[in-house]
Design a protein around this motif. Structure first.
Motif, PDB file in Angstrom:
ATOM      1  N   MET A   1       0.847  -1.193   0.000  1.00 18.32           N
ATOM      2  CA  MET A   1       0.000   0.000   0.000  1.00 18.32           C
ATOM      3  C   MET A   1       0.881   1.240   0.000  1.00 18.32           C
ATOM      4  SD  MET A   1      -2.978   0.981   2.718  1.00 18.32           S
ATOM      5  CE  MET A   1      -3.991   2.438   2.446  1.00 18.32           C
ATOM      6  N   PRO A   2       0.715   2.140  -0.957  1.00 14.25           N
ATOM      7  CA  PRO A   2       1.585   3.315  -1.027  1.00 14.25           C
ATOM      8  C   PRO A   2       1.389   4.215   0.178  1.00 14.25           C
ATOM      9  CG  PRO A   2      -0.257   3.515  -2.556  1.00 14.25           C
ATOM     10  CD  PRO A   2      -0.291   2.128  -2.024  1.00 14.25           C
ATOM     11  N   PRO A   3       2.449   4.890   0.608  1.00 12.16           N
ATOM     12  CA  PRO A   3       2.331   5.760   1.784  1.00 12.16           C
ATOM     13  C   PRO A   3       1.405   6.943   1.522  1.00 12.16           C
ATOM     14  CG  PRO A   3       4.461   6.063   0.695  1.00 12.16           C
ATOM     15  CD  PRO A   3       3.810   4.895   0.046  1.00 12.16           C
ATOM     16  N   HIS A   4       0.697   7.367   2.574  1.00 13.51           N
ATOM     17  CA  HIS A   4      -0.213   8.500   2.473  1.00 13.51           C
ATOM     18  C   HIS A   4       0.510   9.763   2.943  1.00 13.51           C
ATOM     19  CE1 HIS A   4      -3.030   5.075   2.547  1.00 13.51           C
ATOM     20  NE2 HIS A   4      -3.781   5.844   1.784  1.00 13.51           N
ATOM     21  N   ILE A   5       1.305  10.301   2.053  1.00 16.57           N
ATOM     22  CA  ILE A   5       2.024  11.539   2.355  1.00 16.57           C
ATOM     23  C   ILE A   5       1.828  12.521   1.210  1.00 16.57           C
ATOM     24  CG2 ILE A   5       3.764  10.439   3.831  1.00 16.57           C
ATOM     25  CD1 ILE A   5       5.675  10.542   1.445  1.00 16.57           C
ATOM     26  N   ARG A   6       1.973  13.813   1.528  1.00 19.64           N
ATOM     27  CA  ARG A   6       1.858  14.845   0.504  1.00 19.64           C
ATOM     28  C   ARG A   6       3.003  14.745  -0.491  1.00 19.64           C
ATOM     29  NH1 ARG A   6       0.887  17.640   5.029  1.00 19.64           N
ATOM     30  NH2 ARG A   6       3.101  18.071   5.190  1.00 19.64           N
ATOM     31  N   PRO A   7       2.726  14.911  -1.767  1.00 18.49           N
ATOM     32  CA  PRO A   7       3.831  15.054  -2.717  1.00 18.49           C
ATOM     33  C   PRO A   7       4.542  16.368  -2.462  1.00 18.49           C
ATOM     34  CG  PRO A   7       1.730  15.469  -3.817  1.00 18.49           C
ATOM     35  CD  PRO A   7       1.403  14.981  -2.439  1.00 18.49           C
ATOM     36  N   ILE A   8       5.825  16.404  -2.662  1.00 21.80           N
ATOM     37  CA  ILE A   8       6.589  17.642  -2.486  1.00 21.80           C
ATOM     38  C   ILE A   8       7.185  18.059  -3.826  1.00 21.80           C
ATOM     39  CG2 ILE A   8       7.104  17.240  -0.043  1.00 21.80           C
ATOM     40  CD1 ILE A   8       9.808  16.156  -0.812  1.00 21.80           C
ATOM     41  N   SER A   9       7.598  19.315  -3.916  1.00 21.75           N
ATOM     42  CA  SER A   9       8.127  19.840  -5.162  1.00 21.75           C
ATOM     43  C   SER A   9       9.437  19.132  -5.533  1.00 21.75           C
ATOM     44  CB  SER A   9       8.384  21.340  -5.037  1.00 21.75           C
ATOM     45  OG  SER A   9       9.453  21.587  -4.136  1.00 21.75           O
ATOM     46  N   GLU A  10       9.795  19.208  -6.785  1.00 22.90           N
ATOM     47  CA  GLU A  10      11.049  18.592  -7.239  1.00 22.90           C
ATOM     48  C   GLU A  10      12.245  19.196  -6.500  1.00 22.90           C
ATOM     49  OE1 GLU A  10      13.587  17.853 -11.383  1.00 22.90           O
ATOM     50  OE2 GLU A  10      11.624  18.857 -11.435  1.00 22.90           O
ATOM     51  N   GLU A  11      12.206  20.517  -6.302  1.00 24.03           N
ATOM     52  CA  GLU A  11      13.304  21.194  -5.594  1.00 24.03           C
ATOM     53  C   GLU A  11      13.427  20.688  -4.166  1.00 24.03           C
ATOM     54  OE1 GLU A  11      14.672  25.760  -4.398  1.00 24.03           O
ATOM     55  OE2 GLU A  11      12.605  25.331  -4.992  1.00 24.03           O
ATOM     56  N   LEU A  12      12.292  20.535  -3.486  1.00 27.81           N
ATOM     57  CA  LEU A  12      12.321  20.066  -2.108  1.00 27.81           C
ATOM     58  C   LEU A  12      12.728  18.596  -2.043  1.00 27.81           C
ATOM     59  CD1 LEU A  12      11.814  21.540   0.518  1.00 27.81           C
ATOM     60  CD2 LEU A  12       9.444  20.751   0.472  1.00 27.81           C
ATOM     61  N   GLN A  13      12.332  17.821  -3.047  1.00 29.54           N
ATOM     62  CA  GLN A  13      12.715  16.414  -3.078  1.00 29.54           C
ATOM     63  C   GLN A  13      14.219  16.252  -3.241  1.00 29.54           C
ATOM     64  OE1 GLN A  13      10.400  13.327  -2.919  1.00 29.54           O
ATOM     65  NE2 GLN A  13      12.464  13.122  -2.063  1.00 29.54           N
ATOM     66  N   ILE A  14      14.825  17.121  -4.047  1.00 27.95           N
ATOM     67  CA  ILE A  14      16.284  17.085  -4.202  1.00 27.95           C
ATOM     68  C   ILE A  14      16.965  17.366  -2.869  1.00 27.95           C
ATOM     69  CG2 ILE A  14      18.245  18.293  -5.254  1.00 27.95           C
ATOM     70  CD1 ILE A  14      16.470  18.640  -7.764  1.00 27.95           C
ATOM     71  N   LYS A  15      16.441  18.381  -2.136  1.00 32.73           N
ATOM     72  CA  LYS A  15      16.999  18.695  -0.811  1.00 32.73           C
ATOM     73  C   LYS A  15      16.855  17.499   0.128  1.00 32.73           C
ATOM     74  CE  LYS A  15      18.425  23.070  -0.706  1.00 32.73           C
ATOM     75  NZ  LYS A  15      17.625  24.081  -0.014  1.00 32.73           N
ATOM     76  N   ALA A  16      15.685  16.857   0.098  1.00 34.34           N
ATOM     77  CA  ALA A  16      15.453  15.712   0.979  1.00 34.34           C
ATOM     78  C   ALA A  16      16.417  14.567   0.661  1.00 34.34           C
ATOM     79  CB  ALA A  16      14.008  15.250   0.870  1.00 34.34           C
ATOM     80  N   LYS A  17      16.686  14.361  -0.614  1.00 34.28           N
ATOM     81  CA  LYS A  17      17.604  13.296  -1.014  1.00 34.28           C
ATOM     82  C   LYS A  17      19.038  13.639  -0.639  1.00 34.28           C
ATOM     83  CE  LYS A  17      17.152  11.167  -4.946  1.00 34.28           C
ATOM     84  NZ  LYS A  17      16.995  10.876  -6.405  1.00 34.28           N
ATOM     85  N   ASP A  18      19.453  14.882  -0.934  1.00 36.49           N
ATOM     86  CA  ASP A  18      20.843  15.270  -0.736  1.00 36.49           C
ATOM     87  C   ASP A  18      21.211  15.461   0.733  1.00 36.49           C
ATOM     88  OD1 ASP A  18      21.109  15.182  -3.448  1.00 36.49           O
ATOM     89  OD2 ASP A  18      21.111  17.353  -3.759  1.00 36.49           O
ATOM     90  N   TYR A  19      20.283  15.977   1.535  1.00 36.95           N
ATOM     91  CA  TYR A  19      20.607  16.345   2.918  1.00 36.95           C
ATOM     92  C   TYR A  19      19.997  15.420   3.966  1.00 36.95           C
ATOM     93  CZ  TYR A  19      22.321  20.652   0.813  1.00 36.95           C
ATOM     94  OH  TYR A  19      23.003  21.558   0.037  1.00 36.95           O
ATOM     95  N   LEU A  20      18.913  14.722   3.598  1.00 37.39           N
ATOM     96  CA  LEU A  20      18.239  13.891   4.591  1.00 37.39           C
ATOM     97  C   LEU A  20      18.268  12.408   4.254  1.00 37.39           C
ATOM     98  CD1 LEU A  20      15.038  16.074   5.232  1.00 37.39           C
ATOM     99  CD2 LEU A  20      17.314  16.281   6.251  1.00 37.39           C
TER     100      LEU A  20
END
Length: 311
Positions: free
Chosen positions: A1-20
């Motif tokens: 079952m896919p997670p129930h979370i808000r989609p985030i912008s591409e820019e924010l997703q890059i930050k999440a990948k690079d820093y978190l």
């Protein structure tokens, strides 16, 4: 079952990948691993919706062990000190007056981001010290922090900068900040709350501020100590936070305090049932497996206060 979370912008997703260390394809598995651990903890009864839990994963850079510890401490502290950390009634008369006191609300977040970071302003001096105590003021902040935890992806991923404006504050305000309260607030902020404090700026400081500041500072990790800034004049603040990002009451272009307060008052109403539900969640120390968390030692009521660590 896919997670129930808000989609985030591409820019924010890059930050999440690079820093978190966020890997979008692995979020579902990461959430399931955390939920499996929660199911195995007889003492712990937390919220388990995906949007809530991903804030803890992001706040701990997807280290499952750190996430477990932070989530446990979040609910342990809320159970131990509900009057400060677990607000369940946003219609409490005193809290409501602080929430609804319009331009005099002490704490507010601003609409416009600064380099993707959320900005907050805390104005202790607007609260009459003879009518409200510091616990009641902090309760407003706790409600706002929890709403931010649930709905502000920028604050969780990029962080928060807080400007503490001491204008109008008096010695009566400062005397309410006891060492015990300071230790509780510091422990919750560093060991339990999955927010990302980027900086805290103090402006318009008053006589006696240095004493309180020097009480707080040693309790913090070295990294957090390095994010504290005291400004004798607002000019030095503007070197780090440009004027345009401050509200119009400060000469900036980041909305007005009155508008932001009105928006947040609406949020408090919208989250009324959410906070009522908080009464259902917490910890039961009688059921905790292994050694209990010794918060008395952390707070310094027995022995010396140990320095907190935060990444």
């Amino acid at each position: 079952m896919p997670p129930h979370i808000r989609p985030i912008s591409e820019e924010l997703q890059i930050k999440a990948k690079d820093y978190l260390n966020e890997v979008p394809e692995r979020i579902e598995a990461d959430l399931e691993a955390l939920k499996t651990w929660i199911d195995q903890q007889p003492h712990l009864n937390p919220r388990t919706d995906d949007q809530f839990l991903i804030a803890f994963l992001r706040g701990c850079k997807y280290s499952l062990e750190r996430t477990k510890a932070k989530l446990d401490r979040f609910y342990t502290l809320r159970t131990k000190y509900p009057e400060l950390f677990n607000i369940t009634n946003v219609d409490d008369p005193k809290l409501r007056r602080l929430i609804m006191c319009n331009i005099n609300r002490p704490i507010v977040y601003l609409p416009k981001l600064f380099n993707g970071v959320r900005l907050g302003i805390f104005r202790l001096g607007v609260v009459p010290a003879d009518q409200y105590n510091i616990y009641e003021v902090m309760q407003v902040g706790q409600v706002m922090q929890e709403i931010t935890l649930i709905e502000d992806d920028y604050a969780i991923i990029n962080g928060v900068i807080v400007i503490m404006d001491m204008s109008g504050a008096t010695a009566s305000h400062l005397f309410q900040m006891t060492p015990g309260l300071a230790k509780k607030m510091t422990a919750f902020s560093e060991e339990a709350l999955p927010m990302r404090p980027k900086a805290q700026h103090f402006i318009n400081t008053i006589t006696g501020f240095e004493t309180v500041f020097n009480m707080f500072k040693p309790m913090m990790s070295k990294k957090q100590q390095g994010r504290l800034f005291v400004h004798s004049k607002i000019d030095s603040l503007l070197e780090q936070v440009p004027l345009e990002y401050l509200p119009k009451e400060y000469g900036g272009q980041n909305g007005s305090l009155e508008e932001s307060i009105a928006e947040w008052s609406t949020k408090f109403d919208a989250y009324r049932e959410y906070f009522k539900e908080n009464a259902k969640y917490g910890t039961d120390e009688k059921l905790r497996p292994g050694k209990p968390i010794d918060f008395d030692t952390i707070f310094g009521t027995e022995g010396s206060f140990r320095k907190l660590n935060v990444d």
